[in-house]
Design a protein around this motif. Structure first.
Motif, PDB file in Angstrom:
ATOM      1  N   TRP B 105       0.839  -1.206   0.000  1.00 48.97           N
ATOM      2  CA  TRP B 105       0.000   0.000   0.000  1.00 48.97           C
ATOM      3  C   TRP B 105       0.878   1.261   0.000  1.00 48.97           C
ATOM      4  O   TRP B 105       0.598   2.223  -0.714  1.00 48.97           O
ATOM      5  CB  TRP B 105      -0.955  -0.031   1.195  1.00 48.97           C
ATOM      6  N   GLN B 106       1.966   1.227   0.773  1.00 46.72           N
ATOM      7  CA  GLN B 106       2.885   2.386   0.784  1.00 46.72           C
ATOM      8  C   GLN B 106       3.438   2.638  -0.618  1.00 46.72           C
ATOM      9  O   GLN B 106       3.515   3.781  -1.075  1.00 46.72           O
ATOM     10  CB  GLN B 106       4.070   2.130   1.729  1.00 46.72           C
ATOM     11  N   ASN B 107       3.810   1.559  -1.316  1.00 48.12           N
ATOM     12  CA  ASN B 107       4.373   1.710  -2.667  1.00 48.12           C
ATOM     13  C   ASN B 107       3.323   2.278  -3.625  1.00 48.12           C
ATOM     14  O   ASN B 107       3.638   3.129  -4.461  1.00 48.12           O
ATOM     15  CB  ASN B 107       4.873   0.366  -3.206  1.00 48.12           C
ATOM     16  N   ALA B 108       2.089   1.774  -3.476  1.00 53.57           N
ATOM     17  CA  ALA B 108       1.020   2.258  -4.363  1.00 53.57           C
ATOM     18  C   ALA B 108       0.769   3.742  -4.126  1.00 53.57           C
ATOM     19  O   ALA B 108       0.645   4.525  -5.067  1.00 53.57           O
ATOM     20  CB  ALA B 108      -0.258   1.453  -4.117  1.00 53.57           C
ATOM     21  N   LYS B 109       0.713   4.132  -2.847  1.00 54.96           N
ATOM     22  CA  LYS B 109       0.472   5.551  -2.532  1.00 54.96           C
ATOM     23  C   LYS B 109       1.624   6.419  -3.026  1.00 54.96           C
ATOM     24  O   LYS B 109       1.420   7.501  -3.574  1.00 54.96           O
ATOM     25  CB  LYS B 109       0.338   5.728  -1.007  1.00 54.96           C
ATOM     26  N   ALA B 110       2.843   5.922  -2.801  1.00 50.97           N
ATOM     27  CA  ALA B 110       4.019   6.696  -3.229  1.00 50.97           C
ATOM     28  C   ALA B 110       3.991   6.899  -4.742  1.00 50.97           C
ATOM     29  O   ALA B 110       4.328   7.971  -5.240  1.00 50.97           O
ATOM     30  CB  ALA B 110       5.295   5.980  -2.809  1.00 50.97           C
ATOM     31  N   LYS B 111       3.553   5.873  -5.465  1.00 50.20           N
ATOM     32  CA  LYS B 111       3.503   5.998  -6.931  1.00 50.20           C
ATOM     33  C   LYS B 111       2.420   7.002  -7.345  1.00 50.20           C
ATOM     34  O   LYS B 111       2.644   7.836  -8.235  1.00 50.20           O
ATOM     35  CB  LYS B 111       3.247   4.621  -7.572  1.00 50.20           C
ATOM     36  N   ILE B 112       1.269   6.926  -6.692  1.00 50.29           N
ATOM     37  CA  ILE B 112       0.177   7.867  -7.010  1.00 50.29           C
ATOM     38  C   ILE B 112       0.676   9.305  -6.801  1.00 50.29           C
ATOM     39  O   ILE B 112       0.490  10.177  -7.649  1.00 50.29           O
ATOM     40  CB  ILE B 112      -1.055   7.583  -6.110  1.00 50.29           C
ATOM     41  N   LEU B 113       1.326   9.534  -5.664  1.00 49.35           N
ATOM     42  CA  LEU B 113       1.771  10.897  -5.337  1.00 49.35           C
ATOM     43  C   LEU B 113       2.950  11.330  -6.218  1.00 49.35           C
ATOM     44  O   LEU B 113       3.045  12.488  -6.614  1.00 49.35           O
ATOM     45  CB  LEU B 113       2.136  10.985  -3.851  1.00 49.35           C
ATOM     46  N   ALA B 114       3.847  10.380  -6.521  1.00 48.41           N
ATOM     47  CA  ALA B 114       4.993  10.730  -7.369  1.00 48.41           C
ATOM     48  C   ALA B 114       4.524  11.034  -8.796  1.00 48.41           C
ATOM     49  O   ALA B 114       5.046  11.943  -9.450  1.00 48.41           O
ATOM     50  CB  ALA B 114       6.016   9.600  -7.375  1.00 48.41           C
ATOM     51  N   ASP B 115       3.520  10.297  -9.274  1.00 49.30           N
ATOM     52  CA  ASP B 115       2.962  10.590 -10.613  1.00 49.30           C
ATOM     53  C   ASP B 115       2.345  11.984 -10.624  1.00 49.30           C
ATOM     54  O   ASP B 115       2.500  12.736 -11.591  1.00 49.30           O
ATOM     55  CB  ASP B 115       1.894   9.546 -11.001  1.00 49.30           C
TER      56      ASP B 115
END
Lengths: 161, 272
Positions: B105-115
């Protein structure tokens, strides 16, 4: 409460009412609710939601022009920012809430409920002008007009009127 | 492991894989929904942040089912099916799964925010080309730096202009830099999580012996590396020197609340 904030609350309640009607959660049918906003639409399609949203924006804009002079200019600017995207957001919020298999739609719909403050960014007056003669401030942190000698901001007596 | 134990482990694995499937579904829908919100509100991170708060809650509810099921239906069966070591097998599986769940979940959130952060870059670049003008006479103004508010006297008419940086620049420097730095440092944070689990199991196997000094020193070095990565990435994005004071403040916090509570560390290094 500031009149612009009161109007923003009414905008929220229209938004909830329309989204609930589109989701079949209201006693009245979607067609009846849409008709109340002057839109003939048998089903809550994105176009219908946008048309209803546009009708709400028009009503709110008219109401805003009536109260604008009594409201905090910043609240007015931010409300105008919200109105810019209101109709498109309404359609998107419905699409997201009805398209979720996992019941996450409500999260996305609520997320955009108060979006739009950025619409006001950069639109606030950037030069301070004398209240009496309208001349621009000539020196930072000096609030006595260098042209007419009047106060740049309202005095205590004027504020309390 | 006997047949009964194998069957129990299999059932527990089956339950955990269902939770994983559910998380995958949430992440797939969250990624698409958040991308749509970010496209709709490119300069306003509030709707995206609101959505992630709601999604966090939903993910937390799903995660709580692991603990509830373990406590209510599984723990007793692992206790009854073997000795303490077998219970540890179940506990370790649960802990490993929870860690993988959190990291996923942390990776998914980080990707959403980094995008989202990456999408701000061209907007900030475009905004940086705009020439600020005097609100009184329209003459060009020259702010000292483009990303900070200031009062500028117009060189032509002397009117005092309150310069407000373009929103795209404020958003990029304010939120995007943080999101990109967090995404860059996340693998190091997750490596620390794994390391702490490893240390706990090492201690458990030795009747909760104190953690050795070398291990504590390694932990500190990993923390330092994590915060340095964060600060370096943020500095790279902002084009500024690395904020050493920030790293120091994070490490002071870590020292105070982790190492200074540990007798082995204090005996070796004191609280300085």
């Amino acid at each position: 409460m500031d009149p612009a904030d009161a109007l923003a609350q009414q905008l929220d309640s229209h938004r909830r009412h329309v989204l609930d009607a589109a989701a079949g959660k209201e006693a009245s049918s979607w067609a009846e609710v849409a008709a109340a906003y002057g839109v003939q639409a048998p089903s809550p399609s994105p176009e219908a939601l946008e048309a209803v949203g546009q009708a709400i924006v028009e009503g709110c804009t008219a109401a805003l022009s009536g109260i604008e002079k009594d409201a905090d200019p910043r609240r007015v600017t931010f409300l105008k920012g919200r109105l810019e995207k209101f109709a498109a957001d309404l359609a998107l919020a419905h699409k997201q809430s009805s398209g979720s298999k996992l019941g996450l739609g409500g999260i996305f719909a609520n997320a955009t409920a108060h979006a739009g403050w950025t619409g006001g960014h950069g639109k606030i007056k950037r030069v301070i002008r004398c209240r009496t003669c309208g001349a621009p401030q000539q020196e930072a942190r000096v609030f006595v007009c260098s042209f007419c000698g009047g106060p740049v901001f309202a005095t205590d007596e004027e504020t309390s009127e | 492991m006997n047949a009964e134990q194998q069957a129990l482990v299999q059932r527990w694995d089956g339950f955990l894989s269902k939770i994983k499937e559910r998380l995958d579904e949430i992440i797939a829908e969250a990624t698409a929904g958040c991308a749509q919100i970010a496209a709709q509100h490119p300069l306003d991170s509030l709707p995206l942040s609101n959505a992630l708060t709601g999604l966090d809650h939903r993910v937390r509810q799903l995660r709580e089912r692991i603990e509830q099921t373990w406590d209510g239906q599984v723990e007793d069966k692992f206790s009854d099916a073997g000795d303490g070591d077998f219970l540890d097998v179940g506990l370790d599986k649960k802990e490993d799964f929870e860690t993988a769940f959190d990291h996923h979940w942390q990776n998914a959130k980080a990707k959403i925010l980094a995008d989202y952060a990456a999408s701000l870059y061209p907007l900030a670049q475009e905004a940086s080309q705009q020439q600020p003008k005097c609100d009184q006479c329209g003459a060009p103004l020259q702010p000292a730096v483009i990303h900070k508010s200031e009062t500028i006297a117009c060189p032509a008419c002397s009117a005092q202009n309150l310069y407000e940086p373009p929103l795209a620049i404020v958003a990029y420097r304010g939120t995007a830099a943080h999101y990109l730095a967090e995404a860059a440092a996340l693998p190091k944070r997750q490596a620390i999580d794994f390391f702490r689990i490893e240390v706990d199991r090492w201690r458990r196997a030795r009747e909760w012996a104190p953690e050795p000094l070398e291990s504590l020193e390694k932990w500190r070095a990993m923390e330092q590396d994590h915060w340095t990565t964060y600060a370096q990435e943020k500095a790279r994005v902002l084009g500024e020197p690395v904020d050493q004071a920030y790293i120091t403040s994070r490490m002071e916090y870590f020292d105070k609340y982790e190492l200074h509570m540990n007798q082995v560390w204090v005996n070796a290094h004191g609280k300085g």
